[in-house]
Scaffold this motif. Structure first.
Motif, mmCIF file in Angstrom:
data_model
loop_
_atom_site.group_PDB
_atom_site.id
_atom_site.type_symbol
_atom_site.label_atom_id
_atom_site.label_comp_id
_atom_site.label_asym_id
_atom_site.label_seq_id
_atom_site.Cartn_x
_atom_site.Cartn_y
_atom_site.Cartn_z
ATOM 1 N N TYR A 1 -8.776 44.080 30.125
ATOM 2 C CA TYR A 1 -7.708 45.053 29.865
ATOM 3 C C TYR A 1 -6.709 44.500 28.864
ATOM 4 O O TYR A 1 -6.392 43.308 28.875
ATOM 5 N N SER A 2 -6.215 45.385 28.010
ATOM 6 C CA SER A 2 -5.114 45.062 27.108
ATOM 7 C C SER A 2 -4.016 46.092 27.338
ATOM 8 O O SER A 2 -4.118 47.247 26.905
ATOM 9 N N ASP B 1 -10.302 47.382 27.547
ATOM 10 C CA ASP B 1 -10.493 46.899 26.183
ATOM 11 C C ASP B 1 -11.989 46.742 25.910
ATOM 12 O O ASP B 1 -12.625 45.801 26.375
ATOM 13 N N ARG B 2 -12.549 47.668 25.156
ATOM 14 C CA ARG B 2 -13.991 47.653 24.904
ATOM 15 C C ARG B 2 -14.399 46.516 23.971
ATOM 16 O O ARG B 2 -15.555 46.099 23.969
ATOM 17 N N GLN B 3 -13.479 46.024 23.168
ATOM 18 C CA GLN B 3 -13.811 44.951 22.234
ATOM 19 C C GLN B 3 -13.781 43.589 22.927
ATOM 20 O O GLN B 3 -14.727 42.797 22.808
ATOM 21 N N ARG B 4 -12.721 43.304 23.656
ATOM 22 C CA ARG B 4 -12.560 41.998 24.280
ATOM 23 C C ARG B 4 -13.154 41.936 25.677
ATOM 24 O O ARG B 4 -13.424 40.869 26.199
ATOM 25 N N PRO C 1 -3.986 39.969 26.193
ATOM 26 C CA PRO C 1 -5.100 40.657 25.534
ATOM 27 C C PRO C 1 -6.422 40.328 26.233
ATOM 28 O O PRO C 1 -6.786 39.171 26.414
ATOM 29 N N GLY C 2 -7.136 41.359 26.665
ATOM 30 C CA GLY C 2 -8.412 41.160 27.334
ATOM 31 C C GLY C 2 -8.276 40.501 28.697
ATOM 32 O O GLY C 2 -9.165 39.762 29.117
#
Length: 400
Positions: A23-24, A17-20, A80-81
């Protein structure tokens, strides 16, 4: 022969996950389906035969399926993340343990399988341990089929899109009856093993815990054109709920209460929300204490909503009572591993769901950061391999 860290490296690019950060990987999404295909391929390399059960859980059998089976494994999905180890470490360690045993020429005399449970984290549909809950009959299948993700996709639709029959979701007494015991390896979610300087331990218990959804409703309006005295703003009681959760948990030794998710509607920067959904996670040593903490938080939320002229509706989305792992199996594993420590945990697991139906146990691998459900979650390669060695020894003893 594969190592746990080597197998983790093989999937390190899946679901990053590049935003958080971290891993998502969520149940029945494209990322988790890719991980399922990876697992099926790895199981095939070891001569294991993979089946899907009615709830989307994977079973990789070493030899023919049968009764009184020894089962190990975990999950491949994440929050998430989340970190790289929560869930996948148990799966890759099981595969690596098979490698160790096959290299010795060992053949299990009891049926044995590596399993991957579906949607353990509840990161997509909100209910944790969904695959094991459905199998154990601890969630109504009709209610489960109606669960929706943030995009409005129901579990039924997601399962159908993944190639499973949503009509078949539900209790699986035949699969449960075939389990002689379940042993789940997991990275420790805390620093208990750090404190006792041990690479591996066993679980003694899981705190009572659950998730509650609070929906505050008020009146949506313009942030610039509406005077403060004219507002009915659900964000205010939502914010007070966050503070009430901390205060209620702090007042009770060992209790935990967390708001990790809050969604305003419509969510505009210059808009007074018409509704705010807040999710509360609460945990404590016993059912009574947990529910008392939640009752105190709920009372504070209702008072705050009334003071702002808002309404609040509270829904219990999931709950699990205190789990005491099978004492005989726990002590057997601890003795087989040379007297490793037994530790309680505040984190829920599929092993905790199955504990009401079959003998279950858990092995923990040391986490030097003590952090989990975040990118900083970690386990050293040497400790991961110590976990594989421990799991291989346990499986060998249990399947003789």
């Amino acid at each position: 022969m594969s190592t746990a860290t080597g197998l983790l490296s093989d999937i390190s690019g899946v679901g990053a996950d590049r935003q958080r950060g971290g891993y998502s990987r969520h149940g029945f999404d494209v990322v988790e389906l890719e991980l399922r295909e990876w697992f099926i391929a790895e199981a095939g390399k070891r001569g294991l035969t993979v089946d899907n059960d009615r709830n989307g859980n994977l079973w990789a059998w070493w030899g023919a399926p049968g009764k009184d089976a020894v089962i190990t494994g975990s999950h491949l999905d994440s929050v998430p993340g989340g970190g790289a180890f929560d869930g996948p470490l148990g799966v890759v360690s099981a595969l690596a343990a098979v490698d160790v045993l096959q290299a010795r020429g060992f053949q299990p005399r009891r049926p044995f399988a590596v399993t991957v449970f579906a949607e353990e984290e509840g990161g997509r549909f909100g209910v944790p341990c969904l695959g094991s809950r459905l199998m154990a009959g601890s969630i109504d299948p009709d209610a489960a089929r109606r669960l929706t993700d943030l995009n409005g996709i129901t579990l039924a639709d997601a399962v159908d899109a993944a190639g499973f029959d949503p009509a078949r979701l539900g209790p699986d007494p035949e699969a449960l009856a075939g389990i002689g015991c379940f042993v789940e390896l997991h990275v420790e979610q805390g620093k208990g093993l750090v404190d006792v300087d041990a690479p591996v331990g066993v679980a003694s218990s899981i705190l009572a815990h659950g998730r509650w959804r609070f929906r505050f409703t008020g009146e949506g309006n313009h942030a610039g054109a509406t005077l403060i005295g004219d507002r009915t703003d659900p964000m205010l009681p939502a914010a007070q709920l966050v503070l009430a959760a901390r205060a209620a948990a702090r007042a009770v030794d060992g209790a935990r209460a967390t708001v990790g998710k809050l969604i305003p509607n419509p969510g505009g920067t210059n808009v007074i929300a018409s509704a705010v959904d807040v999710w509360l996670d609460a945990r404590a040593a016993t059912d009574e204490v947990t529910r008392n903490v939640v009752a105190e938080i709920t009372a504070a939320a209702r008072d705050a909503a009334e003071a702002e002229g808002c309404e609040v509706a509270v829904t219990e989305e999931s709950y699990g009572d205190t789990v005491i792992f099978d004492p005989a199996l726990r002590d057997q594993l601890a003795a087989q591993l040379g007297g490793v420590p037994a530790l309680p945990t505040g984190a829920g697991h599929d092993a905790g769901i199955l504990a009401a139906k079959v003998p279950t146990a858990m092995l923990f691998v040391r986490n030097p950061t003590g952090i989990s459900h975040a990118p900083a979650e970690h386990a050293e390669p040497a400790d991961c391999e110590a976990g594989v060695t421990a799991l291989a020894h346990v499986v060998e003893q249990l399947t003789r």
